[in-house]
Design a protein around this motif. Structure first.
Motif, mmCIF file in Angstrom:
data_model
loop_
_atom_site.group_PDB
_atom_site.id
_atom_site.type_symbol
_atom_site.label_atom_id
_atom_site.label_comp_id
_atom_site.label_asym_id
_atom_site.label_seq_id
_atom_site.Cartn_x
_atom_site.Cartn_y
_atom_site.Cartn_z
ATOM 1 N N PRO A 230 17.997 21.202 9.791
ATOM 2 C CA PRO A 230 17.168 21.767 10.855
ATOM 3 C C PRO A 230 17.713 23.110 11.325
ATOM 4 O O PRO A 230 18.920 23.385 11.231
ATOM 5 N N TRP A 455 9.886 9.677 12.966
ATOM 6 C CA TRP A 455 9.867 10.925 13.714
ATOM 7 C C TRP A 455 10.108 10.606 15.183
ATOM 8 O O TRP A 455 10.301 9.445 15.562
ATOM 9 N N ARG A 530 8.640 17.471 13.286
ATOM 10 C CA ARG A 530 9.328 17.105 12.054
ATOM 11 C C ARG A 530 9.280 15.598 11.838
ATOM 12 O O ARG A 530 9.434 14.816 12.779
ATOM 13 N N THR A 546 12.531 15.863 4.788
ATOM 14 C CA THR A 546 12.145 16.173 6.165
ATOM 15 C C THR A 546 11.194 17.353 6.126
ATOM 16 O O THR A 546 11.477 18.356 5.473
ATOM 17 N N ASP A 547 10.066 17.207 6.814
ATOM 18 C CA ASP A 547 9.050 18.253 6.735
ATOM 19 C C ASP A 547 8.148 18.169 7.962
ATOM 20 O O ASP A 547 8.362 17.336 8.858
ATOM 21 N N ILE A 548 7.131 19.010 7.976
ATOM 22 C CA ILE A 548 6.124 19.030 9.032
ATOM 23 C C ILE A 548 4.763 18.972 8.366
ATOM 24 O O ILE A 548 4.500 19.688 7.395
#
Length: 562
Positions: A230, A455, A530, A546-548
């Motif tokens: 992050p 999340w 995220r 890990t993503d959006i």
């Protein structure tokens, strides 16, 4: 059932075309499911690849022949550059086995120094190659599993601590896959090590299941690159060689704190700081040490796992003039494990700093920022961490101000000065777990296959993600159809606050044939939040991302069962 979702799910999107490079992963037959991800092969393969595993299938018990001993191959780094020139750089001590070669690729065939390998897997993190070998006139299959270290310059002997973000292979058992999970139940305590990080799970730290049944948690430790961390890393710090790590499960609160021994890579512990990424605040928060160990590690205690970084502090930076908290051994009763917890009284930092000790030993917490803290102490009556706690008690100590700088001594923490002393006298012990740790997460299902989406939903900023598993022959597991074949969805989010989990797992090993696709759908709510999605097959983390997802669907993983 999520009634508010029905109208948007009348028609499901068609299954994505599987990349032409995809080969079969026979999950049903017990092989590790490692499949090809989409991408331009020639571009994806140009990188540095560390040899994680060497396997021989269907081999008899006697010794088999290899062009290079496996103890040389294991841990070495295979570099493939844009000019089709490569080099194999063994780990330290094996420099004489370095090799330079030419490489080429044609479809699924990778040629390394004239030897043709079948590429059965290629992804952003993992590549797997197979080649036939002959043992006593019988042909067997040899598989090499390699991890992507990213692009950069490597030299012979660089496969150890010189590798950025990669640990020295000698820290661990070469028979242990560094992507392998360690499943721990609520009825047991376990200790395991990957790449120099040791995780100590006390018995009972894993919560029970929905109906109070024994719970199981699959732990994993993965070295990662800085590009996977992050944003917002502490300024002025330098990441140690093994300084970026992802320890899962994420967004999961344990019954009792987990202890992690952190590799210092030869640095003085006073020059090193550990940070944890707090998903609730979106900030990297300092984690104090509770002990310095004689094996080149220092210990921290946490109630949640996730992203950790180990950094070298900038010299001359007064921001690192931290204090420390001490409880003298006269207040620590034998037969108990004590956990000290500090929570800032004011400010936006809501982190929980935890330190532990046991059996009449002094309790230390070093590296505490100056300020005022609410202090609680929890103790568990147990003979050791593998035995069940026969009692758990918590007491509120009150507020403590840390305003004195901790000064290094000539030895361990007992020689340091500047400690803020906490006296445990006239306490009102209650039979309870420490509520400042947060509510323990009810465990969810694990199996031969497990996909877990997590999340954090903050008040006023929530998102509704959905986890889906589709089969090319018509099967579909999601919130409106929670079971199909061997698979079940046992956690579904609608509007929960705090840590959120969606989980699909296999309840049997009888997987239906077809191509499976796991994806995340943004159903509604906020954007820019995220998520983390971890895929486990046969006890191995094959994908953790890990993503959006701000709209529509995001594909996570695809595998095929024949």
């Amino acid at each position: 059932m999520k009634l508010r979702k029905i109208y948007s799910h009348l028609w499901m999107v068609a299954i994505m075309a599987v990349a032409s490079l995809l080969t079969t992963a026979c999950v049903k037959d017990g092989e590790k499911s490692i499949v090809l991800e989409g991408g331009e092969t020639a571009q994806m393969i140009v990188s540095n690849w560390r040899v994680e595993r060497v396997e021989l299938y269907n081999v008899p018990s006697e010794t088999y022949h290899s062009d290079m001993p496996d103890d040389v191959l294991w841990g070495g780094v295979l570099t493939l550059d844009e000019n089709h020139v490569g080099i194999f750089a063994p780990r330290a001590g094996q420099e004489d086995n370095a090799r330079e070669f030419e490489w080429d690729i044609d479809g699924n065939e990778l040629s390394i120094g004239g030897t043709e390998y079948d590429m059965i897997s290629l992804g952003r993190r993992i590549m797997a190659l197979e080649v036939p070998v002959v043992v006593d006139g019988v042909v067997f299959t040899k598989r090499y599993v390699l991890r992507n270290l990213g692009r950069g310059s490597y030299t012979p002997g660089g496969g150890g601590n010189d590798d950025p973000g990669i640990g020295d292979p000698d820290d661990d058992d070469p028979n242990i896959d560094n992507d392998a999970t360690q499943t721990v139940s609520s009825d047991e305590g376990r200790t395991f090590t990957r790449n120099g990080y040791t995780v100590i799970v006390p018995r009972g730290a894993v919560p029970t299941g929905t109906n109070g049944q024994t719970g199981n948690v699959a732990f994993s430790i993965q070295q990662i690159g800085t590009d996977e961390l992050p944003a917002g890393l502490p300024s002025g710090t330098t990441l140690l060689p093994r300084g970026a790590v992802k320890i899962e499960p994420m967004n999961f609160v344990f019954n009792s704190p987990i202890t992690i021994n952190i590799p210092l890579d030869g640095n003085d512990p006073d020059d090193v700081a550990v940070y944890w990424y707090n998903p609730s605040t979106g900030q990297w928060e300092l984690v104090p040490f509770s002990s310095i160990n004689g094996n080149g590690t220092a210990s921290i205690s946490v109630i949640e796992l996730g992203y950790f970084i180990v950094v070298k502090k900038p010299t001359g930076n007064t921001a690192y003039n931290y204090g420390g908290v001490h409880i003298a051994r006269q207040y620590i009763e034998n037969g108990y494990y004590y956990y000290l917890t500090l929570v800032p009284v004011s400010g936006s930092n809501s982190s929980k700093s935890i330190a532990f000790t046991s059996n009449g030993q002094d309790l230390y917490m070093a590296g505490v920022p100056m300020g005022t803290y609410s202090v609680t102490v929890t103790r568990e009556q147990r003979s050791d961490l593998t035995s069940a706690a026969t009692a758990t008690q918590t007491a509120v100590v009150g507020n403590v101000e840390v305003k004195t700088r901790l000064v290094k001594g000539s030895g361990g923490y007992s020689t340091y000065t500047g400690w803020t002393e906490i006296v445990l006298s006239n306490l009102n012990w209650t039979d309870s777990r420490n509520q400042t740790w947060g509510e323990a997460t009810v465990t969810y299902g694990t199996g031969k296959f497990q996909a877990t989406l997590t999340w954090y939903n903050a008040s006023g900023n929530t998102v509704d993600y959905d986890l889906h598993l589709e089969n090319s022959n018509g099967g579909h597991v999601y919130w409106s159809n929670m079971t199909w074949g061997a698979f079940k969805l046992d956690r579904d989010c609608i509007d929960q606050l705090g840590n959120v989990v969606e989980n699909i797992f296999s309840v049997s090993d009888d997987f239906a044939r077809g191509t499976y696709r796991i994806y995340v759908r943004h159903f509604g709510g906020a954007t820019g939040i995220r998520y983390n999605c971890r895929i486990i097959v046969n006890g191995v983390v094959v994908k953790s991302v890990t993503d959006i997802c701000n709209s529509g669907d995001q594909n996570i993983y695809t595998f095929t069962v024949e």
